[in-house]
Design a protein around this motif. Structure first.
Motif, PDB file in Angstrom:
ATOM      1  N   ALA A  26       0.825  -1.210   0.000  1.00  0.00           N
ATOM      2  CA  ALA A  26       0.000   0.000   0.000  1.00  0.00           C
ATOM      3  C   ALA A  26       0.861   1.262   0.000  1.00  0.00           C
ATOM      4  N   ILE A  27       0.328   2.314  -0.628  1.00  0.00           N
ATOM      5  CA  ILE A  27       0.968   3.629  -0.618  1.00  0.00           C
ATOM      6  C   ILE A  27      -0.020   4.618  -0.022  1.00  0.00           C
ATOM      7  N   ALA A  28       0.363   5.240   1.100  1.00  0.00           N
ATOM      8  CA  ALA A  28      -0.487   6.219   1.764  1.00  0.00           C
ATOM      9  C   ALA A  28      -0.394   7.566   1.058  1.00  0.00           C
ATOM     10  N   PHE A  29      -1.483   8.328   1.086  1.00  0.00           N
ATOM     11  CA  PHE A  29      -1.478   9.671   0.512  1.00  0.00           C
ATOM     12  C   PHE A  29      -2.416  10.558   1.309  1.00  0.00           C
ATOM     13  N   GLN A  30      -2.177  11.866   1.259  1.00  0.00           N
ATOM     14  CA  GLN A  30      -3.040  12.818   1.950  1.00  0.00           C
ATOM     15  C   GLN A  30      -4.190  13.217   1.038  1.00  0.00           C
ATOM     16  N   GLY A  31      -5.395  13.183   1.590  1.00  0.00           N
ATOM     17  CA  GLY A  31      -6.538  13.644   0.827  1.00  0.00           C
ATOM     18  C   GLY A  31      -7.591  12.582   0.622  1.00  0.00           C
ATOM     19  N   ALA A  32      -8.666  12.990  -0.015  1.00  0.00           N
ATOM     20  CA  ALA A  32      -9.749  12.080  -0.359  1.00  0.00           C
ATOM     21  C   ALA A  32      -9.438  11.423  -1.714  1.00  0.00           C
TER      22      ALA A  32
END
Length: 300
Positions: A26-32
């Motif tokens: 998995a790659i986390a990201f900020q935002g919707a």
């Protein structure tokens, strides 16, 4: 989860469930979902499960806690400069930079279906996006209203029955939340790109194949010409600096910390000599990562 506007919550829940089932990939990201950071995740690895997080701190913490193997974090934009807070979050995170990419940012003016452009008075979006469209918004007579992120702004206007309210976000966000696209390419310049870094718990092993970059943080000694002397080794050894930025720290305006990107890695003799000189003139130096250099943003 409740931090997201209602139209985004089901998408966030589904994506988080898929990501947490395969945390190492998995790659986390900020935002919707639909944010430009979501697009960055796709560019880094189209097969990786994206893990939406409400803030940059949450995305970084997801990697630290093992909920995601990596995080895609924006650092600078070609129109609006550096992304706020990232300059101190990177060194403090303890994570290593293992990649970079440049995302082409094309903002759309979104509204609820059936709303005409003439009805809009305010536009929600992330402060970076609002800054990138500052001139166009002023020309249209629209008041910018800062919001958590671009895609969440698109979801928010669908949750609020307010015909005067629009959003700046991607075409993907419009598709995901059912918004109407009133105008596209609203950014003030066509070269609008955002640079993203990929963070992981462990650094890449050297040597790296092909062109590479190294990112470092350091604080110079509080003496005259300290920065000039600290960076002089890069000039004398022919090592190119592609980025330099500073910020004050420790409650004192005399203590400046710096972030630099250099071309090359420490296993190259010229870079090693330059880093030795940097360390001599600095209070401390912290290696944040060595990683393959992405294609120039004009080509991405």
């Amino acid at each position: 989860m409740d931090s997201y506007p209602p139209p985004a919550r089901d998408l966030v829940a589904a994506m988080r469930t898929a990501a947490l089932a395969a945390p190492d990939r998995a790659i986390a990201f900020q935002g919707a979902p639909g944010a430009y950071s979501h697009q960055a995740v796709r560019q880094f690895d189209a097969a990786a499960p994206p893990l939406p997080c409400f803030s940059f701190e949450d995305a970084i913490q997801a990697v630290i806690d093992g909920e995601a193997g990596q995080a895609a974090i924006p650092v600078e934009n070609s129109l609006h400069g550096r992304v706020a807070d990232v300059h101190f979050l990177l060194p403090e995170s303890g994570l290593a930079i293992v990649g970079e990419t440049f995302v082409k940012v094309e903002h759309c003016l979104l509204a609820r279906p059936g709303v005409a452009s003439a009805e809009l008075r305010e536009v929600l979006s992330h402060p970076q996006a609002l800054g990138q469209c500052r001139r166009r918004l002023k020309a249209l007579g629209l008041r910018p209203v800062p919001f958590a992120d671009t895609a969440a702004a698109a979801a928010e206007i669908m949750a609020r029955d307010e015909r005067h309210l629009g959003a700046l976000a991607s075409a993907l966000a419009a598709e995901l939340y059912g918004c109407c696209v009133l105008a596209d390419n609203l950014q003030d310049a066509d070269h609008n790109r955002t640079r993203f870094l990929l963070l992981a718990r462990a650094p890449l092993a050297l040597p790296l194949a092909g062109p590479a970059k190294t990112t470092l943080a350091f604080e110079v000694k509080n003496i005259p010409a300290a920065l000039f002397k600290a960076l002089g080794g890069f000039a004398t050894n022919g090592v190119n600096l592609s980025r330099l930025e500073s910020h004050v720290s420790g409650g004192s305006f005399t203590a400046a910390q710096f972030l630099i990107d250099i071309e090359g890695t420490p296993d190259a003799p010229a870079v090693a000599r330059a880093l030795e000189e940097l360390a001599f003139h600095s209070k401390w130096v912290r290696m944040l990562g060595c990683y393959p250099a992405a294609a120039d943003w004009e080509e991405s």
